[in-house]
Design an enzyme around this catalytic site. Structure first.
Site, short mmCIF file in Angstrom:
data_model
loop_
_atom_site.label_atom_id
_atom_site.label_comp_id
_atom_site.label_asym_id
_atom_site.label_seq_id
_atom_site.Cartn_x
_atom_site.Cartn_y
_atom_site.Cartn_z
N ASP A 117 0.83 -1.20 0.00
CA ASP A 117 0.00 0.00 0.00
C ASP A 117 0.87 1.26 0.00
O ASP A 117 2.00 1.24 -0.48
CB ASP A 117 -0.93 -0.04 1.22
CG ASP A 117 -2.31 0.53 0.91
OD1 ASP A 117 -2.41 1.77 0.77
OD2 ASP A 117 -3.27 -0.24 0.82
N HIS A 184 -3.41 5.85 3.59
CA HIS A 184 -4.21 4.72 3.14
C HIS A 184 -3.70 3.40 3.71
O HIS A 184 -4.47 2.58 4.24
CB HIS A 184 -4.19 4.69 1.61
CG HIS A 184 -5.10 3.70 0.98
ND1 HIS A 184 -4.68 2.46 0.57
CD2 HIS A 184 -6.41 3.78 0.68
CE1 HIS A 184 -5.69 1.81 0.04
NE2 HIS A 184 -6.75 2.58 0.08
N SER A 498 -11.37 -0.53 -0.16
CA SER A 498 -10.03 -0.62 0.44
C SER A 498 -10.09 -1.10 1.87
O SER A 498 -9.23 -1.84 2.33
CB SER A 498 -9.35 0.75 0.42
OG SER A 498 -8.77 1.02 -0.80
#
Length: 575
Positions: A117, A184, A498
């Protein structure tokens, strides 16, 4: 220009561009056999071996054509750009019950969770043990040059010992300068494996005692985007490191692209499938947020019929691709019409590359050919503003069926994160909106639902039921207003597929702890995990399954674990 019939057609526009010279370096994915290192030596290329059949070449544009002439090279694919899926609980997935000491008491202890990520905030207490040491075994930051892992070209690798040294310092980032500037990856890691060490923690993640192997994907100049080659490197790295420490591993990928056939047949997807069966592992991939983006169009065209595909391009878009996939047996012609009414005219399917300029926009149309990996045909259209953005407004693509046997064609625009919701088809199809690589055959593809309303999230990428042997997504998990770790400290809520994927990633880690480490099921990894997640998923009596939105249902880990106990006790698993 290179004329090999096997070059993916989106390469041709890049190669023709005036901004590239023969000395420029580019990456390509190579499927090979034999001594590929010797090929790299002869072509002055840097070769990163992923496994005995896949490699990544960093090669000059001038030498790329020569690469196709070697017998060792079976196929070449240029990497695509991907973007992460982020749109701003454990009980609903029946995970809390499995964690309780009075039940299975599973925490992920002894299992590695791989996070591919935007990085991780390694200073966040949720990723530290009670004594302040890190739970991260390895951190490879692809964006920081200096000390790449053995066999790789870029980035810097940091070990647990180095991270512990950084955490013990008053200035940790002078020791380990890796930062999750996007946040994220930190959010994803918190759901899969956060341990709630912060005093204000509301709840733990799915596998709070699991170890972490983290890869921060690197694409200089745009932290929101990465390339398929970078994810392939990350998958190999995590698999290798898990084997090195002899730990089963559950990987999470929450990135995706629309640039491809969506049928699992690219080298990118095939490599991920291969890695998924190489070690005691599971790979979970978010299905993307394209369900309501209006970025997919599908039509069944009859002989002699004409279809006008209307699509809107928003303001301030500098470049935009449109990828069309159809049966090679069918012959179709295409015509692009700009908002001012200017037309490219009918584009001949016999001309491999055609270029036009409309309203100060360079339109490149490339007709592909079937390869030994995919029998379908791609028509790739690239719009690029000349010295200024593409004019916003309503564009038209006129499609005519001149020789039709089957007639179906599909078109995809870039993902929502790339072009926003204001670039879209006026008559979109909501099915087949799962992004790549969630379309890979052997990964666990995870869609999203609202666990409070018990309804599918409208943004969740949807699959298709054309082929019963290729159902995607596999299942869904909570994806709306999920509380998790925030880069910089504390917690925040996030929405998107996600944050659905790591619920399943963590669940797979708990399953492997029970099966592999506690000796209850020595084969509980890979496709066996997927099969039991399918079987244990919650399903509504009002829906038909498998379902293009729900897959086989919503994640229910306690159901899955009860089934595993039942099947192993009866001996059915190994009969």
């Amino acid at each position: 220009m290179i004329h090999s019939p096997f070059i993916p057609i989106d390469q041709l526009t890049r190669f023709e561009s005036d901004q590239y010279s023969d000395e420029d370096l580019l990456e390509v994915i190579v499927k090979y056999s034999g001594d590929i290192m010797q090929v790299g030596k002869e072509l002055d290329a840097f070769v990163e071996i992923l496994d005995p059949n896949y490699a990544i070449f960093t090669i000059s544009l001038g030498n790329l054509a020569k690469l196709y002439s070697y017998n060792q090279v079976e196929y070449i694919e240029l990497p695509k750009n991907l973007t992460y899926f982020l749109r701003e609980n454990l009980n609903s997935s029946c995970i809390s019950q499995v964690q309780r000491p009075t039940s299975f008491g599973l925490t992920g202890n002894g299992i590695a969770i791989g996070i591919i990520d935007s990085g991780i905030d390694y200073t966040h207490p949720d990723f530290q043990n009670q004594d302040g040491t890190t739970r991260i075994l390895f951190l490879w930051d692809q964006s920081i040059d200096g000390n790449p892992p053995e066999g790789f070209r870029n980035g810097s690798e940091y070990t647990k010992a180095q991270i512990d040294e950084a955490l013990a310092s008053d200035t940790p980032y002078t020791h380990v300068p890796s930062v999750d500037s996007v946040g994220h990856g930190t959010a994803v890691a918190g759901i899969a494996a956060g341990n709630g060490n912060s005093s204000d923690a509301v709840e733990k993640g799915v596998a709070p005692n699991a170890s972490l192997i983290v890869v921060k994907l690197g694409h200089r100049g745009s932290p929101s985007f990465t390339r398929t080659t970078e994810i392939m490197r990350a998958v190999k790295y995590i698999s290798d490191k898990a084997q090195e420490v002899n730990m089963p591993v559950s990987m999470n990928i929450s990135y995706g692209t629309n640039n491809g056939s969506h049928d699992g047949n690219s080298l990118f997807e095939s490599y991920i499938d291969d890695v998924s069966v190489r070690w005691r592992s599971s790979i979970c991939v978010a299905s993307g947020n394209e369900g309501s983006s209006a970025h997919h169009y599908s039509k069944l065209l009859t002989q002699g019929a004409t279809d006008t595909v209307e699509f809107s391009i928003s303001e301030n878009i500098q470049s935009l691709y449109m990828t069309i996939w159809k049966n090679f047996v069918d012959t179709m012609t295409f015509e692009v019409i700009s908002p001012s009414g200017k037309s490219t005219g009918v584009i001949s399917p016999l001309q491999r590359v055609t270029r036009f300029t409309l309203d100060n926009v360079l339109v490149s149309v490339l007709y592909g050919q079937p390869t030994h990996y995919n029998s379908s045909q791609e028509i790739y259209i690239l719009f690029r503003g000349v010295n200024k953005p593409i004019p916003g407004g309503l564009w038209n693509l006129v499609v005519k069926g001149t020789q039709i046997t089957y007639g179906l064609f599909d078109i995809w625009l870039p993902t929502l994160e790339e072009v926003t919701q204001y670039t879209n088809f006026l008559r979109p199809a909501v099915t087949n909106t799962i992004t790549i690589p969630a379309t890979a055959f052997k990964v666990i593809s995870v869609g999203g639902y609202n666990s409070v309303l018990k309804s599918i999230a409208d943004f969740s990428g949807q699959g298709t039921i054309r082929n019963i042997d290729f159902i995607k997504p596999d299942l869904v998990a909570p994806a709306v207003n999920i509380l998790t770790t925030r880069a910089g400290g504390g917690y925040d809520t996030f929405t998107g597929t996600s944050v659905a994927a790591p619920f399943v990633t963590g669940s797979a880690a708990l399953m492997m702890e029970w099966g592999l480490l506690r000796g209850n099921d020595p084969f509980l990894y890979g496709q066996r995990i997927k099969a039991f997640l399918w079987k244990g998923a919650e399903r509504s009596s009002t829906l038909t399954y498998p379902n293009p939105m729900w897959g086989y249902g919503s994640l229910s880990l306690c159901n899955t674990m009860d089934l595993l106990v039942e099947y192993n006790q009866t001996g059915i698993a190994f009969s």
